[in-house]
Scaffold this motif. Structure first.
Motif, short mmCIF file in Angstrom:
data_model
loop_
_atom_site.label_atom_id
_atom_site.label_comp_id
_atom_site.label_asym_id
_atom_site.label_seq_id
_atom_site.Cartn_x
_atom_site.Cartn_y
_atom_site.Cartn_z
N SER A 177 0.84 -1.19 0.00
CA SER A 177 0.00 0.00 0.00
C SER A 177 0.87 1.24 0.00
N LYS A 206 0.53 5.32 1.26
CA LYS A 206 -0.28 6.22 2.06
C LYS A 206 0.48 7.50 2.29
N GLU A 263 -4.97 6.59 1.25
CA GLU A 263 -4.30 5.29 1.23
C GLU A 263 -4.81 4.50 0.04
#
Length: 771
Positions: free
Chosen positions: A21, A23, A57
């Motif tokens: 991910s 973010k 995110e």
């Protein structure tokens, strides 16, 4: 046991590959989080909107991606990021009054950064459409270099687009028009009025490899606003002289949060008389009445699958269409005056619908676009064809067309790095019917005692085709890329026609059905070499081939068909983003060759038809520049030169009653020099969340001399035109007053056997509400 351990390890490895991910936060220069900023991962369905702290995110697999970050009032930014594990990325956006935004285009049928795409492209976003007051194709002249629009008929449509001297007067244009990926087969069916538009892309030079038929001189790519996961809308009223009334609304909302979104727009556009008609018995109203609407739905079935359904409808009624004069001198001597015995009412309806399915796999992206176009044009009465008060010749016609297309496309995934590719196929089917009647009216009895009577022609056209294409980009080094592509098209056409004689309402057949058939094929390659001089500068050299499909000469038995045109384009370009995106400067040199040009002429002075009689070369320079020399001051400048010359142009010469080669002549509707210079200055009036600003804008458009006919007997001399706009803008309400053609310059917009003056001074006020 070993198999179980191996399976667990594979699952862990897969999770590490696909469960990463990124973010971070999107902030302004004061370090404050920007609420509602949009982050899109190009060429994926992934994206996010920042929360009240500016945080976001996004889940991504490993690889290299391009992110597009945008927010109202800020310069958009495109950021490349390498995702290896959980990655932090904080972005600072500058105000749009301090920095030029970076632009995403889909010219290569994938989302890319405009300044890093090795093509001659002009992208006009929604803000620029508003600032330039671009309402239709007519308003595109000089907005992009080497781009010229011919105002053909004073109707809501009938606008011919000329890029680099490529000009077509048959139903197959020399510049291909696409709306949301759907090809508009007939030049009259292109969107006649712009509404709810996200951006307009103008691609200069042949684009046959990815766009196929009739992308001979370039492509006009129109993208309507995409549905988003945020409720917003606008309502706009435009009022002006000549009875101008234009009402536009747009609305966007999620129907199912994070799943199903809708964007819709509706517009009514009406205008009163510009022309007058002294013929006493005619109610020559000269009014435009049009309305159009579109609905776009987007469904995110999963992270890997999205479905888009787009529908557009346009209905036009133009009373006083084609107010032509018979000679150049007559049009100039009595501008905006026309003699006619009929109302010249023209009607058009155009329905487009398409379904785009996109699937994002870890090894490829897949796109399917299925479309239907239903187009109808007709004259409910007659059109005066003798351009005088006598009732000599009039004309009526109707045409109904239906087209179906299916494009299947595979491309490399978004995280591809050194090797990127696109491959696909395009299929289409077309059916059309038309009928035309030329009336030799009562006063024609001076020449033929049998008058009045009519000559009728009826036809049916069927066509189908298939194309296969591919294009690949390989990064030989981190700075040097090679692009190679090719396309092969096969198209089969059939025309069945007959003729009849009409007298006193009785129709007598003259000929039975006769059918002409022809199959066309074309190979259109492309090669581009590009080199990154710096992170913000690129140079490229390219070769591309294009073709304009051949067709039929309706009602002509001696020359029933004509062959395709072909074009070759050599290009050298330089793209620069300088001074921290305070200046964008793009330069292009081109050499454009047209072969077997389709021109309406004759071999005997009696039977006129489209024939392949011309070879023409054109070379020139193009410049695009945008600058923010100081805060709140923006300067935009486009300019282009053109030197065109026919190497062969075989036309019938009435004086010698023979075919003559007009070798050395210049191309029609192709200014030797054209330029658009625009300056806009904003004055902040408050520091509140409404972001209230006053602005003043001035534009100067210069159009050099251009030819009005192939023989080069008539020209329009160079002229300059001023446009102006001023008002107050905010996040909720905009008020603007505008004037186009402030100096009321008189110029010949169309001349090819008949003549028409360009639009006079237009002025008005625009009120816009937004939420």
């Amino acid at each position: 046991m070993k198999k179980t351990i191996a399976l667990i390890l594979n699952i862990l490895v897969a999770s590490s590959l696909y469960a990463q991910s990124i973010k971070g936060t999107i902030k302004n220069q004061a370090g404050e989080g920007i609420i509602g900023a949009t982050i899109s991962v190009l060429n994926t369905s992934k994206g996010s909107i920042t929360d009240k702290t500016g945080a976001y995110e996004i889940s991504l697999s490993k690889g290299t991606y391009s992110l597009s970050i945008s927010a109202i009032g800020y310069a958009s930014r495109i950021q490349t990021i390498e995702v290896n594990a959980a990655t932090a990325l904080d972005i600072t956006l500058k105000e749009s009054s301090q920095e030029l935004g970076e632009v995403v285009v889909t010219a290569d049928k994938i989302e890319t950064n405009l300044q890093k795409t090795p093509l001659a492209i002009t992208s006009i976003n929604a803000r620029k459409i508003e600032e330039y007051r671009i309402w239709s194709i007519t308003d595109l002249t000089a907005i992009a270099p080497s781009t010229f629009t011919v105002e053909h008929g004073n109707s809501a449509g009938s606008n011919f687009l000329n890029i680099r001297g490529a000009m077509g007067f048959s139903n197959d244009q020399a510049v291909a028009t696409y709306v949301d990926g759907v090809y508009q087969f007939d030049y009259f069916s292109a969107p006649l009025n712009f509404n709810n538009i996200e951006r307009i892309e103008i691609l200069r030079g042949p684009q046959g490899t990815l766009y196929g038929r009739n992308a001979f001189g370039g492509v006009l790519n129109i993208i309507t606003k995409r549905p988003t996961n945020k409720t917003s809308g606008f309502a706009e009223v435009d009022l002006g002289n000549y009875g101008q009334q234009r009402y536009s609304v747009g609305f966007n909302t999620p129907l199912i949060k994070d799943k199903l979104f809708m964007n819709a727009g509706l517009q009514s556009n009406n205008r009163g008389a510009i022309y007058s008609n002294p013929t006493p018995e005619t109610k020559y109203i000269d009014k435009h009445n049009t309305y159009n609407g579109n609905v776009n739905l987007k469904y995110i079935a999963s992270e890997k699958l999205t479905i888009d359904w787009n529908t557009r409808y346009e209905n036009n009624k133009d009373q006083g269409a084609y107010p032509w004069a018979g000679t150049d001198s007559a049009a100039r001597a009595t501008p905006f005056t026309v003699f006619g015995n009929w109302d010249n009412t023209e009607r058009r309806t155009n329905f487009n619908t398409s379904l785009a399915v996109k699937y994002y796999h870890r090894n490829f992206n897949f796109t399917s676009i299925t479309s239907l176009v239903d187009y109808h044009i007709w004259l409910p009465g007659r059109f005066d064809f003798d351009f005088g008060p006598a009732q000599l010749i009039s004309f009526t016609t109707w045409s109904k067309q239906k087209q179906w297309t299916q494009e299947l496309r595979f491309s490399s995934p978004a995280n591809a790095n050194k090797f990127k590719w696109t491959a696909g196929s395009f299929l289409f089917g077309e059916k059309s019917k038309n009928s035309s009647t030329t009336y030799f009216d009562q006063d024609y009895a001076l020449f033929d005692p049998n008058a009045p009577y009519g000559s009728v022609g009826n036809g049916r056209r069927n066509a189908y085709g298939v194309a296969f294409y591919g294009q690949a980009t390989y990064a030989i080094t981190s700075k040097f890329d090679v692009v190679a592509g090719a396309r092969y098209d096969i198209e089969h056409r059939e025309l069945t026609q007959n003729s009849a004689f009409e007298k006193s309402g009785i129709i007598t057949p003259l000929t039975s059905d006769s059918t002409a058939k022809k199959t066309f094929n074309a190979f259109t390659p492309k090669v581009i070499l590009s080199y990154k001089l710096t992170d913000n500068a690129m140079i490229y050299a390219s070769y591309a081939k294009g073709f304009r499909v051949g067709g039929f000469n309706f009602g002509n038995t001696q020359n029933p068909t004509y062959n395709p045109e072909k074009s070759d384009n050599y290009e050298l370009g330089l793209k620069n983003s300088l001074f921290s995106n305070g200046l964008k400067l793009n330069l292009t040199a081109f050499y454009f060759q047209q072969k077997d040009q389709q021109v309406s002429t004759s071999r005997d002075g009696i039977n006129y038809a489209s024939l392949n009689v011309g070879d023409m070369d054109n070379y020139g320079l193009e410049l695009e520049a945008s600058a923010l020399p100081t805060k709140n001051l923006q300067i935009d400048w486009t300019a282009s030169t053109s030197h065109s010359e026919y190497k062969r142009l075989e036309l019938f010469d009435a004086a010698t009653n023979a075919v003559k080669d007009y070798k050395g002549n210049k191309a029609i509707n192709n200014p030797a020099l054209q330029s658009m210079f625009a300056v806009q200055y904003g004055i902040p009036l408050s520091k509140s969340a409404l972001n209230v600003k006053a602005f003043i804008r001035g534009e100067y458009r210069y159009i050099g001399e251009y030819q009005l006919d192939f023989v080069n007997a008539f020209q329009q001399s160079a002229y300059g035109m001023f446009n102006a706009r001023a008002g107050v803008t905010s996040n909720r309400i905009d008020i603007a007053v505008w004037v186009r053609n402030l100096n009321d310059v008189r110029y010949m917009a169309y001349g090819y056997g008949s003549y028409m003056m360009g639009t006079p001074r237009m002025a008005g006020i625009t009120l816009t509400g937004k939420f």
